[in-house]
Design a protein around this motif. Structure first.
Motif, mmCIF file in Angstrom:
data_model
loop_
_atom_site.group_PDB
_atom_site.id
_atom_site.type_symbol
_atom_site.label_atom_id
_atom_site.label_comp_id
_atom_site.label_asym_id
_atom_site.label_seq_id
_atom_site.Cartn_x
_atom_site.Cartn_y
_atom_site.Cartn_z
ATOM 1 N N ASP A 81 27.986 30.290 36.311
ATOM 2 C CA ASP A 81 26.731 30.616 35.624
ATOM 3 C C ASP A 81 26.542 32.139 35.565
ATOM 4 N N TYR A 82 26.333 32.682 34.367
ATOM 5 C CA TYR A 82 26.218 34.137 34.215
ATOM 6 C C TYR A 82 24.909 34.525 33.522
ATOM 7 N N GLU A 83 23.858 33.729 33.716
ATOM 8 C CA GLU A 83 22.561 34.039 33.129
ATOM 9 C C GLU A 83 22.012 35.337 33.704
ATOM 10 N N GLY A 84 21.666 36.284 32.822
ATOM 11 C CA GLY A 84 21.121 37.567 33.264
ATOM 12 C C GLY A 84 22.099 38.388 34.064
ATOM 13 N N THR A 85 23.391 38.117 33.885
ATOM 14 C CA THR A 85 24.397 38.834 34.659
ATOM 15 C C THR A 85 25.713 38.830 33.881
ATOM 16 N N TRP A 86 26.824 38.862 34.563
ATOM 17 C CA TRP A 86 28.131 39.003 33.943
ATOM 18 C C TRP A 86 29.198 38.362 34.812
ATOM 19 N N ALA A 87 30.356 38.115 34.203
ATOM 20 C CA ALA A 87 31.581 37.782 34.933
ATOM 21 C C ALA A 87 32.623 38.822 34.537
ATOM 22 N N PHE A 88 33.474 39.203 35.483
ATOM 23 C CA PHE A 88 34.446 40.273 35.241
ATOM 24 C C PHE A 88 35.736 39.925 35.972
ATOM 25 N N ARG A 89 36.859 40.168 35.313
ATOM 26 C CA ARG A 89 38.159 39.863 35.907
ATOM 27 C C ARG A 89 38.632 41.066 36.725
ATOM 28 N N ALA A 90 38.757 40.877 38.028
ATOM 29 C CA ALA A 90 39.221 41.936 38.925
ATOM 30 C C ALA A 90 40.430 41.429 39.686
ATOM 31 N N ASN A 91 41.524 42.208 39.685
ATOM 32 C CA ASN A 91 42.769 41.794 40.334
ATOM 33 C C ASN A 91 43.219 40.418 39.847
ATOM 34 N N GLY A 92 42.997 40.189 38.546
ATOM 35 C CA GLY A 92 43.442 38.966 37.923
ATOM 36 C C GLY A 92 42.536 37.777 38.119
ATOM 37 N N VAL A 93 41.489 37.902 38.937
ATOM 38 C CA VAL A 93 40.635 36.775 39.311
ATOM 39 C C VAL A 93 39.199 37.070 38.882
ATOM 40 N N TRP A 94 38.485 36.032 38.395
ATOM 41 C CA TRP A 94 37.101 36.221 37.977
ATOM 42 C C TRP A 94 36.199 36.498 39.171
ATOM 43 N N THR A 95 35.337 37.499 39.015
ATOM 44 C CA THR A 95 34.253 37.756 39.961
ATOM 45 C C THR A 95 32.964 37.788 39.146
ATOM 46 N N LYS A 96 31.816 37.587 39.800
ATOM 47 C CA LYS A 96 30.586 37.407 39.029
ATOM 48 C C LYS A 96 29.405 38.033 39.762
ATOM 49 N N GLY A 97 28.483 38.608 38.990
ATOM 50 C CA GLY A 97 27.236 39.084 39.560
ATOM 51 C C GLY A 97 26.303 37.915 39.845
ATOM 52 N N ASP A 98 25.357 38.113 40.751
ATOM 53 C CA ASP A 98 24.370 37.081 41.029
ATOM 54 C C ASP A 98 23.529 36.810 39.785
ATOM 55 N N VAL A 99 23.114 35.553 39.613
ATOM 56 C CA VAL A 99 22.288 35.187 38.458
ATOM 57 C C VAL A 99 21.050 36.072 38.398
ATOM 58 N N ASN A 100 20.799 36.637 37.221
ATOM 59 C CA ASN A 100 19.646 37.507 36.934
ATOM 60 C C ASN A 100 19.634 38.806 37.742
ATOM 61 N N CYS A 101 20.783 39.202 38.270
ATOM 62 C CA CYS A 101 20.808 40.452 39.045
ATOM 63 C C CYS A 101 20.621 41.684 38.159
#
Length: 586
Positions: free
Chosen positions: A548-568
């Protein structure tokens, strides 16, 4: 005589109005007596009204002084004083009662400044102050920026020059100074020269550069290291110790390392070992090249594996594979296996993901992966159960064990970049003050190879877990270079303002109204009509899911998805000021 008294009765509403007027007049008289005295009514600092005693004022602040009357400028300027003493420029508005004060130079950090105007006549009509006027404020403490050291390329060759840059994370109002220190196999002033060894980043600027020039010495020495570090740093900090490792070579190579993998296919420790090389020019006889493995960081063991006597063409991708791993790797890569023009098998490719190795031309080492004196366990370049891949000359590393247990690319948590020519790198559905609902909707893509025609790729948004809607956004016909980042955005201007200087990292920003995703919508990347990658699950509404990336983002780092907290990112006006800066901009 009878006394006659006339009585008048006011209606209740009128009575209350009179009472209110009387009360208001009394309150005004008590708190704001009517006077013709010359007074300072308000001070604005950088446009915001601030009382005397204001703190954390920016060192480059300007002041706006609002007075009760038009000013006799000669009297005013002759009496105004500022302590500690500074130089400044005054200007007046059309009414003559508002003065803008701009300091000629930045103020000192963490210092209290006092503006004083002795009792006197300062009004243009002769109005006088009844007491001295004073106003003071204190500048904010100094905050040191982070400094990073980088180079335009990871290597240079005899006769070439290379620029290295020291950059701070934000401009400050004092100079940053730092010394450059040089070490490594190559000797300064013998193998190379440097135009300056001390750098100054002037106040208000963010970077300074030095230039390294490799000298021609006529000897064949193979690759030699140049290690650049920082010393005597003033007014900035190293959040992480800066160590720039460069390679000085005799001449540009015809063959270079491109990648390395130790994938642990199916969970074993023996499958998926290979070294990926690329021919930079036509090679008549590949056997002049070889590989040496420095097991466990025990130092160089010399040249141990020879390539066969065969030719290779410029641009060929060459895979050196441990013979017992060939079948597993071929199945793992699937259709992409044929993208390697040359596959060479050998029983001698015995390394673990913590072992460095060397590329030889004859008996000379022309390139090294890792450090032959170090075991890579826990170091940045470790590739256990993972991979490393070189893009634009710089190594990037998969997360350790990110490919473990996978038997196909589709099962791996991280995909070897060569087999993802275009890959999703970020997904955003950021909402922030003033943006409306669409400003932060975009998808971030990256090219891992040169792409002659981007239009073979496209995107689809699987709204609300309703399953794929197929190809909805066709990308434009344009070329991309290996390593280029692009952004497909609903509102390019809005996201550009939100990203600030980070937006310069994108080779292209493409507008598309098809970027209508909410944070619970999966995103599909198409090659032609085939889905080659999915973020999320097209058949599942993402609300409350791990992706879930509502109000935030997902980003690929070192080949693996990482994600900000919802609405951060909610409420932020720039990603840098949010509680979760987007990974690409952080």
């Amino acid at each position: 005589m009878q006394k006659i008294v006339n009585t008048y009765t006011l209606p209740l509403g009128i009575f209350m109005m009179v009472l209110l007027i009387f009360s208001c007049k009394k309150e005004m008289d008590d708190s704001f007596p009517i006077t013709n005295d010359f007074r300072l009514l308000q001070v604005k600092i950088n446009g915001n009204a601030e009382p005397s005693g204001a703190e954390n004022v920016a060192a480059d602040a300007s002041l706006e002084l609002v007075f009760s009357h038009a000013i006799n400028t000669a009297n005013f300027e002759g009496s105004l004083s500022i302590s500690p003493a500074v130089t400044y420029t005054l200007s007046y508005d059309n009414s003559g009662s508002i003065v803008t004060l701009v300091f000629d130079n930045p103020l000192d950090y963490e210092t209290m400044y006092t503006l004083s105007l002795a009792q006197g006549s300062y009004g243009a009509g002769g109005q006088s102050s009844t007491a001295a006027i004073t106003y003071n404020f204190t500048t904010r403490p100094f905050s040191a920026p982070n400094i990073t050291l980088s180079a335009a390329a990871p290597d240079l060759f005899e006769g070439e020059s290379l620029t290295i840059e020291a950059e701070i994370s934000f401009p400050i109002l004092v100079d940053v100074t730092v010394d450059l220190e040089f070490a490594g196999d190559a000797e300064k002033d013998t193998d190379y020269t440097v135009d300056v060894t001390s750098l100054t980043i002037p106040a208000g600027s963010t970077s300074a550069t030095a230039e390294i020039t490799a000298l021609n010495d006529g000897d064949t020495e193979g690759g030699e290291s140049i290690i650049v570090t920082l010393a005597n740093l003033v007014n900035a900090i190293e959040a992480q110790t800066q160590r720039l490792e460069l390679t000085l070579g005799d001449q540009p190579p015809a063959l270079t390392l491109k990648g390395v993998m130790s994938l642990k296919i199916g969970g074993t420790s023996t499958n998926g070992r290979a070294i990926h090389l690329r021919a930079l020019e036509d090679i008549a006889d590949l056997s002049v090249y070889g590989i040496g493995i420095a097991n466990n960081g025990g130092g160089s063991d010399g040249r141990e594996i020879d390539f066969p006597a065969m030719s290779a063409n410029q641009g060929d991708d060459i895979l050196l594979v441990r013979d017992i791993d060939e079948a597993g790797l071929s199945a793992f890569f699937g259709d992409f296996w044929s993208d390697y023009e040359v596959v060479v098998t050998t029983p001698d490719l015995n390394f673990n993901g913590d072992d460095p190795f060397e590329l030889y031309n004859g008996t000379a080492v022309i390139e090294t992966y890792g450090d032959v004196e170090l075991q890579g366990t826990g170091l940045e370049w470790e590739y256990t159960g993972s991979w490393a891949y070189k893009i634009k000359g710089f190594w990037e590393y998969g997360q350790v064990d990110c490919a473990i247990n996978a038997t196909t690319l589709q099962e791996a948590n991280c995909v070897y970049p060569f087999v993802a020519p275009v890959q999703m790198y970020g997904i955003l559905a950021i909402l922030w003050d003033g943006s409306g609902t669409n400003g932060g909707k975009c998808v971030h893509l990256r090219a891992h190879r040169d792409i002659p025609d981007l239009s073979i790729y496209g995107l689809g948004v699987a709204n609300n877990g309703g399953g794929t809607d197929g190809l909805e956004i066709t990308l434009p016909a344009m070329s991309l270079n290996e390593g280029d980042h692009i952004l497909i955005a609903r509102e390019p201007a809005t996201i550009s303002a939100y990203f600030g200087g980070c937006i310069d990292g994108y080779a292209e920003i493409i507008q598309s109204d098809g970027m209508n995703q909410n944070g619970d919508d999966a995103i599909e990347l198409f090659n032609g009509m085939d889905v080659v990658e999915t973020y999320g699950d097209a058949d599942v509404d993402g609300t409350g899911q791990s992706w879930d990336y509502e109000g935030t983002w997902a980003f690929r780092a070192n080949g693996v998805w990482t994600k900000g907290d919802v609405n951060c990112a909610a409420g932020s006006t720039t990603t840098q000021s949010s509680a979760c800066p987007y990974g690409f901009c952080n």
